[in-house]
Design an enzyme around this catalytic site. Structure first.
Site, short mmCIF file in Angstrom:
data_model
loop_
_atom_site.label_atom_id
_atom_site.label_comp_id
_atom_site.label_asym_id
_atom_site.label_seq_id
_atom_site.Cartn_x
_atom_site.Cartn_y
_atom_site.Cartn_z
N TYR A 72 0.84 -1.22 0.00
CA TYR A 72 0.00 0.00 0.00
C TYR A 72 0.86 1.25 0.00
O TYR A 72 0.57 2.24 -0.67
CB TYR A 72 -0.92 -0.01 1.22
CG TYR A 72 -2.04 1.01 1.14
CD1 TYR A 72 -3.30 0.63 0.68
CD2 TYR A 72 -1.83 2.33 1.52
CE1 TYR A 72 -4.32 1.56 0.59
CE2 TYR A 72 -2.85 3.26 1.43
CZ TYR A 72 -4.10 2.87 0.97
OH TYR A 72 -5.11 3.79 0.88
N PHE A 126 -8.19 19.84 -23.86
CA PHE A 126 -8.92 18.60 -24.10
C PHE A 126 -10.18 18.63 -23.21
O PHE A 126 -10.20 19.28 -22.18
CB PHE A 126 -8.05 17.38 -23.80
CG PHE A 126 -8.77 16.11 -24.11
CD1 PHE A 126 -9.06 15.80 -25.44
CD2 PHE A 126 -9.23 15.26 -23.12
CE1 PHE A 126 -9.78 14.66 -25.74
CE2 PHE A 126 -9.95 14.12 -23.43
CZ PHE A 126 -10.22 13.82 -24.74
N ASP A 127 -11.22 17.89 -23.63
CA ASP A 127 -12.53 17.95 -22.95
C ASP A 127 -12.46 17.74 -21.43
O ASP A 127 -13.10 18.46 -20.67
CB ASP A 127 -13.48 16.87 -23.47
CG ASP A 127 -13.57 16.86 -24.96
OD1 ASP A 127 -12.51 16.87 -25.61
OD2 ASP A 127 -14.68 16.83 -25.47
N ASP A 217 0.23 19.48 -20.85
CA ASP A 217 -0.70 18.35 -20.88
C ASP A 217 -0.15 17.42 -21.97
O ASP A 217 -0.43 17.61 -23.14
CB ASP A 217 -2.12 18.84 -21.20
CG ASP A 217 -3.12 17.69 -21.33
OD1 ASP A 217 -2.73 16.53 -21.08
OD2 ASP A 217 -4.28 17.95 -21.70
N ALA A 219 -0.14 13.96 -22.91
CA ALA A 219 -0.54 12.57 -23.15
C ALA A 219 0.27 11.98 -24.32
O ALA A 219 0.64 10.82 -24.30
CB ALA A 219 -2.03 12.49 -23.46
N LYS A 260 -1.68 6.78 -23.22
CA LYS A 260 -1.28 7.03 -24.62
C LYS A 260 0.22 6.72 -24.75
O LYS A 260 0.59 5.57 -24.90
CB LYS A 260 -1.59 8.48 -25.01
CG LYS A 260 -3.08 8.75 -25.27
CD LYS A 260 -3.86 8.99 -24.03
CE LYS A 260 -5.23 9.55 -24.29
NZ LYS A 260 -6.00 9.70 -23.05
N HIS A 452 -22.49 12.97 -24.96
CA HIS A 452 -22.10 12.12 -26.09
C HIS A 452 -21.83 10.67 -25.71
O HIS A 452 -21.90 9.78 -26.53
CB HIS A 452 -20.90 12.71 -26.82
CG HIS A 452 -19.70 12.94 -25.97
ND1 HIS A 452 -19.65 13.94 -25.03
CD2 HIS A 452 -18.54 12.28 -25.88
CE1 HIS A 452 -18.48 13.88 -24.42
NE2 HIS A 452 -17.79 12.89 -24.90
C1 P71 Z 1 -8.94 10.43 -26.25
C2 P71 Z 1 -8.87 10.57 -24.77
C3 P71 Z 1 -9.69 9.69 -23.90
C4 P71 Z 1 -11.14 9.76 -24.16
C5 P71 Z 1 -11.85 10.81 -23.65
C6 P71 Z 1 -13.21 10.92 -23.91
C7 P71 Z 1 -13.83 9.93 -24.65
C8 P71 Z 1 -13.12 8.86 -25.15
C9 P71 Z 1 -11.78 8.77 -24.89
C10 P71 Z 1 -7.78 11.86 -23.06
C11 P71 Z 1 -6.96 12.95 -22.70
C12 P71 Z 1 -6.21 13.67 -23.69
C13 P71 Z 1 -5.46 14.78 -23.32
C14 P71 Z 1 -4.69 15.56 -24.31
C15 P71 Z 1 -6.13 14.48 -21.05
C16 P71 Z 1 -6.89 13.38 -21.36
C17 P71 Z 1 -7.61 12.67 -20.27
N1 P71 Z 1 -8.04 11.50 -24.31
N2 P71 Z 1 -5.44 15.16 -22.01
O1 P71 Z 1 -8.35 11.27 -26.94
O2 P71 Z 1 -6.24 13.30 -24.98
O3 P71 Z 1 -6.95 11.50 -19.98
O4 P71 Z 1 -8.64 9.72 -20.53
O5 P71 Z 1 -6.61 9.23 -19.17
O6 P71 Z 1 -8.44 10.57 -18.21
O7 P71 Z 1 -9.56 9.49 -26.75
P1 P71 Z 1 -7.72 10.19 -19.45
#
Ligand code: P71
Length: 461
Positions: A72, A126-127, A217, A219, A260, A452
């Site tokens: 842990y 990003f969203d 950010d 990824a 990623k 969505h």
């Molecule tokens: C992508 C995603 C993940 C995703 C999100 C929504 C729907 C389907 C798939 C995530 C990102 C990203 C960037 C630049 C932070 C995150 C969040 N991308 N920054 O593109 O591209 O990371 O998903 O690990 O929480 O499909 P997380």
């Protein structure tokens, strides 16, 4: 020119996939409310929904899982992971998180620090980052160069910040009201488009001049570094790791969805260059949010897989093949007349659906119509990045119009072959050639937030 760059790996384990009959695809999509997020993965042949956590691990990663230390606190696996992240970034402090949004929910509130009227400025949020900016009580402003929205014209770094606009924005809002500048590399939302080191240096200069924290950010930071190697003058002889290090030298904080360029199925990273006070705050806050600071919501084995995956993503042979797959699919689509964001970026081909279905108004989601048709055609699952994803104005409730209506064909790492990409290209070209038959969609069920994922649609009569 070579037709393609053959993969620098061979296949040792296979996961069977199958194409269900067309009439079953039609039924499955109807049942899913014409929303590919609601499809069962067994009904999908080639899954291009996302490159997030969907890639294949190497034999070294699978072997590393076996030595995961599940203690842990103070797990040996944490220290292995920390060593790799420190080595790549040169940063002093490292905390794991369960994924990218886990890192966001811990760090962004610390930067806002409970103050009213704060803003973050990004090339493009990003969203999930935008969502966490808003949850932290701040506003998110995007500030990418105009060329980004012109899908047809070549620009080597369509992810770049508009530096003039950035400085104007800071002056307008005042520096005290800017909680941070977020550099998203690569710029996911507009096509996995890279940012140049020259631009990052320009952003850093402005951030320093106004005393503002600069966050990466990242990824897809390794993919970004590879584009710099390929496209920015003076970097051809540097390694991806050296270029990545230059990127990190220019920022203060690194947030990463390690699903990623961590080449793993789960994981996130918080790394802080030298701000000990911020580190202490994050380490305190992560306990109730993600878990104890040496595991951050991950199993010890996940940390081991990440330690290996982070290194593998910096290998130039791996990355040359990776980026070539996207280039290959993009070229095939362009040859078939399909309009795409050009040049292609690092993790996906983005198809310009405003150009494919100009007869469908934005409120009937032209890119969603194209995604659904591609699924019916060949069992390929793309994702819509347009007005369907964008949603409504929180104040007026009106449907917002996205500047771009895109279908993203997202390529998982080390997972599909060029032959799979041919199936994808043929399907998209077929849909393009029959584009006048495409119809838009209305809501059958519309959830109030992040609609969505779970919305149900029906074709417009
Ligand atoms: C992508 C995603 C993940 C995703 C999100 C929504 C729907 C389907 C798939 C995530 C990102 C990203 C960037 C630049 C932070 C995150 C969040 N991308 N920054 O593109 O591209 O990371 O998903 O690990 O929480 O499909 P997380």
């Amino acid at each position: 020119m070579k037709k393609y760059v053959a993969p620098p790996f061979r296949i040792k384990m296979v996961e069977p996939i199958r194409l269900i009959p067309k009439e079953d695809r039609i039924k499955a999509l109807e049942k899913a409310g014409y929303n590919p997020f609601q499809l069962r993965s067994e009904d999908v042949y080639i899954d291009l929904l996302t490159d997030s956590g969907t890639g294949s691990m190497s034999q070294y990663q699978w072997a590393a899982l076996m030595i995961g230390d599940e203690s842990y606190a103070g797990s040996k696996s944490f220290y292995n992971f920390e060593k790799v992240v420190k080595d790549i970034t040169g940063y002093e402090y490292v905390i794991p998180a369960h994924q990218g949004r886990g890192a966001e929910q811990v760090v962004l509130p610390q930067l806002v620090d409970g103050k009213e009227g704060m803003h973050f400025i990004s090339n493009m949020h990003f969203d999930t980052t935008r969502a966490h900016v808003e949850i932290a009580g701040a506003r998110a402003i995007d500030c990418v160069i105009e060329e980004c929205f012109d899908t047809e014209t070549y620009h080597p770094f369509k992810g770049n910040f508009d530096l003039i606009k950035l400085e104007e924005l800071i002056k307008d809002k005042t520096a005290e009201k800017i909680a941070g500048i977020i550099m998203t590399i690569t710029n996911n939302s507009a096509g996995g488009q890279p940012v140049s080191l020259e631009n990052l240096r320009g952003v850093k200069k402005i951030a320093d001049a106004y005393g503002i924290t600069l966050v990466i950010d990242g990824a897809r930071y390794a993919e970004n570094a590879f584009f710099i190697k390929e496209r920015e003058e003076g970097y051809q002889d540097k390694t991806i790791k050296e270029i990545a290090k230059e990127q990190f030298d220019l920022a203060d904080i690194f947030l990463m969805s390690a699903k990623k360029d961590g080449l793993s199925n789960i994981g996130g990273i918080i790394a802080i260059k030298k701000d000990e006070e911020l580190f202490t705050k994050c380490r305190t806050y992560i306990v109730p949010m993600e878990g104890f600071p040496t595991y951050g919501g991950l199993a010890g084995r996940d940390l081991e897989a990440l330690a290996v995956g982070l290194e593998e993503a910096l290998d130039v042979d791996y990355m040359t093949h990776r980026i070539d797959q996207i280039r290959y699919l993009g070229d095939r689509l362009r040859e078939g007349g399909v309009p795409i964001q050009y040049p292609v970026g690092g993790h996906a081909v983005f198809v310009d659906c405003k150009k494919i279905a100009p007869h469908i108004p934005f409120g009937q989601f032209p890119a969603q119509a194209v995604c659904n048709a591609v699924y019916i055609e060949a069992g390929v699952r793309p994702v819509e990045i347009g007005s369907f994803l964008l949603g409504r104005d929180p104040d007026t409730g009106e449907q917002l119009e996205s500047p771009m209506e895109l279908m993203r064909l997202t390529i998982p790492r080390r997972t599909y072959t060029y032959a799979h990409l041919d199936v994808v290209a043929d399907a998209c070209i077929e849909v393009y050639n029959n584009r006048e038959k495409l119809v838009g969609f209305d809501f059958d069920f519309e959830p109030p937030v992040l609609r969505h994922f779970t919305a149900k649609l029906k074709p417009v009569k």
